[in-house]
Design an enzyme around this catalytic site. Structure first.
Site, short mmCIF file in Angstrom:
data_model
loop_
_atom_site.label_atom_id
_atom_site.label_comp_id
_atom_site.label_asym_id
_atom_site.label_seq_id
_atom_site.Cartn_x
_atom_site.Cartn_y
_atom_site.Cartn_z
N HIS A 101 0.84 -1.20 0.00
CA HIS A 101 0.00 0.00 0.00
C HIS A 101 0.87 1.26 0.00
CE1 HIS A 101 -2.90 3.05 1.29
NE2 HIS A 101 -3.81 2.25 0.79
N GLU A 173 -4.55 1.62 -7.20
CA GLU A 173 -4.87 2.79 -6.38
C GLU A 173 -3.96 3.95 -6.75
OE1 GLU A 173 -6.67 1.71 -2.25
OE2 GLU A 173 -4.59 1.06 -2.25
#
Length: 254
Positions: A101, A173
């Site tokens: 992430h 993302e």
């Protein structure tokens, strides 16, 4: 049969114990009455904070909902104070692990080498990785796809399993969209996804990798995308269980 679409929810570090268990209990009741979840057309995966994982696994034990960890150690079990080894996550019933992430990269200095190690150890311990990739600046779909393809290749550098056995989720993302009021535009998402999808299909024939979109994803986005992607990876917009229910139905219906 096509693989199930996926709706993932990361609670990050927002919720304490009381909030996490209350939210999880509400989502368990949602899963019991949701036809897409019960029938398997939508796979719901929740990623709570690590201290609450055992209780959350128990809450969802009688439902089709999967539980994931937001991180995993690069080390095996042993003298590694404060670490959470993959084998221990597997032992308590975790089935997914989030890797790469943007916040892990930014705040904890996790580079491509660390991400690759975590992806590899997840596979070795039969945990399904959710690999987050994304570009820092909004420079168009071709730039986005190029950055993401490079991140995917570097992440798979340490993986020993054959291409046809790569069972993972790729969460696209865009870093510049995370935490914003609006996600990337549907056109940007669709074009970036198609370029990434074509690359994965040609590079890893027979793979089982699904691509989902994250980065301020919320209600209405998947309908705007018109399907195509394998689902959504949600953050704060899923804190409201009613919103989450509407997103699950939306993903199932397109």
């Amino acid at each position: 049969m096509s693989p199930a679409r996926l709706v993932g929810v990361s609670l990050k570090a927002y919720f304490g114990q009381t909030e996490t268990l209350s939210w999880s209990s509400q989502v368990a009741r949602l899963a019991e009455r949701s036809s897409p979840i019960q029938e398997g057309s939508v796979e719901l995966v929740v990623f709570p904070s690590v201290p609450f994982l055992p209780t959350v696994v128990e809450i969802f034990s009688e439902t089709p909902v999967s539980v994931g960890a937001q991180d995993v150690s690069v080390f095996p079990a042993g003298a590694y104070t404060g670490e959470t080894p993959a084998a221990q996550l597997r032992e308590i019933g975790v089935s997914y692990v989030e890797v790469g992430h943007a916040e892990r990269r930014r705040y904890f200095g996790e580079d491509d080498s660390v991400v690759a190690q975590k992806l590899s150890i997840a596979f070795e311990n039969e945990l399904r990785p959710l690999l987050c990739v994304g570009e820092n600046q909004p420079l168009g779909p071709e730039h986005a796809a190029r950055v993401c393809m490079e991140q995917i290749m570097k992440a798979l550098d340490c993986v020993s399993t054959g291409p046809g056995h790569l069972d993972a989720v790729i969460a696209y993302e865009p870093v510049w969209a995370i935490g914003q009021s609006e996600p990337a535009s549907p056109q940007h998402i669709r074009q970036s996804y198609q370029l990434m999808s074509d690359f994965i299909d040609s590079s890893f024939p027979g793979h089982s990798m699904r691509i989902v979109y994250g980065g301020s994803a919320g209600p209405g986005l998947y309908a705007e995308l018109g399907g195509g992607l394998s689902g959504l990876f949600l953050g704060r917009f899923a804190h409201d269980v009613n919103r989450l229910a509407s997103i699950v139905d939306e993903v199932a219906g397109h």
